[in-house]
Design a protein around this motif. Structure first.
Motif: not given
Length: 295
Positions: A135-152
């Protein structure tokens, strides 16, 4: 012992008894040995027809290796399919066989049991410290990319949508008409990638994780095995349980873990996130996006 191990043991026993069987029973046994996946999804008549023998011959074959009848013989093969030791088409055929047998109550019980067990097993293996670090790494990031394909893909989009109520740089990928690697083209060490894939692992997700690693991004990975290629490349890796009688992996524990991770992100975030969430929802009320009953 799981269903896969038991079914393999039965096949070994059947092979050892082959020479002692009658010629007709040997035909049935030979068919089973050459087509073990058919057992879990086929009735005794279907196996008999495929092996070109009578149904009672298949029953005698099952008794020869220590079972009361064909249903007892078939049970471990059905369990192996239910536990994932089969391809998607085999699992779909198994579900159809349940409907034909009228055992929908058993399917319902299996679904409920696995949904609850998946969530319990997933969270039992994850520490709050690991979630907090991600969570701390996510909050500290400039941009967050969330990757899932198909059902995800819908899972990734839902996570990014929820996060967007308080954060401005959450992006679900691949974007429409794009590919994951293109969406990450200008990402670097200031950014983070959250990736999700389960067996059979999607090649585009594995490729995107490897490229993101080369570009210096931090990686948060959710997958169903410690041996998963995306977990091996992750800075923050989480194993999720996805067992299900269905013919595709369950997403229940994945969604639950992502929702929990988002709550941790909000918990470690600076105070401004509260104002952002409030502003976001006030704007929705002002625009009339929430239904109100007339007084």
């Amino acid at each position: 012992m799981n269903g896969t191990n038991v079914s393999n043991t039965i096949l070994e026993r059947l092979a050892g008894e082959l020479s002692a069987l009658t010629p007709e029973a040997r035909k049935a046994a030979t068919y089973v040995l050459e087509n073990p996946r058919d057992v879990g999804v086929s009735t005794v008549r279907e196996i008999a027809e495929a092996a070109k023998v009578k149904p009672n011959t298949v029953v005698r074959m099952a008794r020869q290796v220590g079972f009361e009848g064909y249903e007892d013989f078939r049970a471990p093969f059905r369990e192996a399919i239910r536990r994932g030791a089969a391809d998607f088409p085999d699992r779909a055929r198994w579900l159809q066989s349940i409907r034909k047998s009228g055992d929908m109550g058993g399917l319902y019980a299996d679904m409920v049991r696995d949904v609850l067990a998946n969530v319990e097993d997933t969270f039992a293996a994850i520490s709050t410290e690991d979630l907090k670090a991600a969570a701390e790494a996510i909050w500290a990031a400039r941009r967050v990319f969330v990757l899932g394909v198909g059902v995800n893909h819908s899972v990734a989009r839902n996570f990014a949508y929820l996060a967007s109520t308080g954060m401005t740089e959450f992006h679900a990928i691949p974007r429409p008409g794009s590919t994951p690697v293109d969406d990450l083209a200008w990402a670097d060490g200031r950014d983070i990638l959250i990736a999700v894939t389960c067996k059979p692992y999607r090649s585009e997700v594995v490729e995107a994780v490897n490229i993101a690693r080369e570009q210096g991004l931090s990686i948060v990975a959710l997958s169903d095995s410690p041996a998963s290629p995306i977990l091996r490349a992750a800075d923050h890796g989480f194993v999720v349980s996805v067992e299900t009688p269905q013919f595709f992996p369950s997403t229940v524990s994945i969604i639950a873990l992502l929702e929990t991770l988002l709550s941790f992100v909000i918990a470690v975030a600076s105070d401004e996130i509260v104002e952002r969430v409030e502003t976001f929802h006030n704007r929705r009320h002002q625009l009339g996006l929430y239904h109100r009953e007339d007084k």
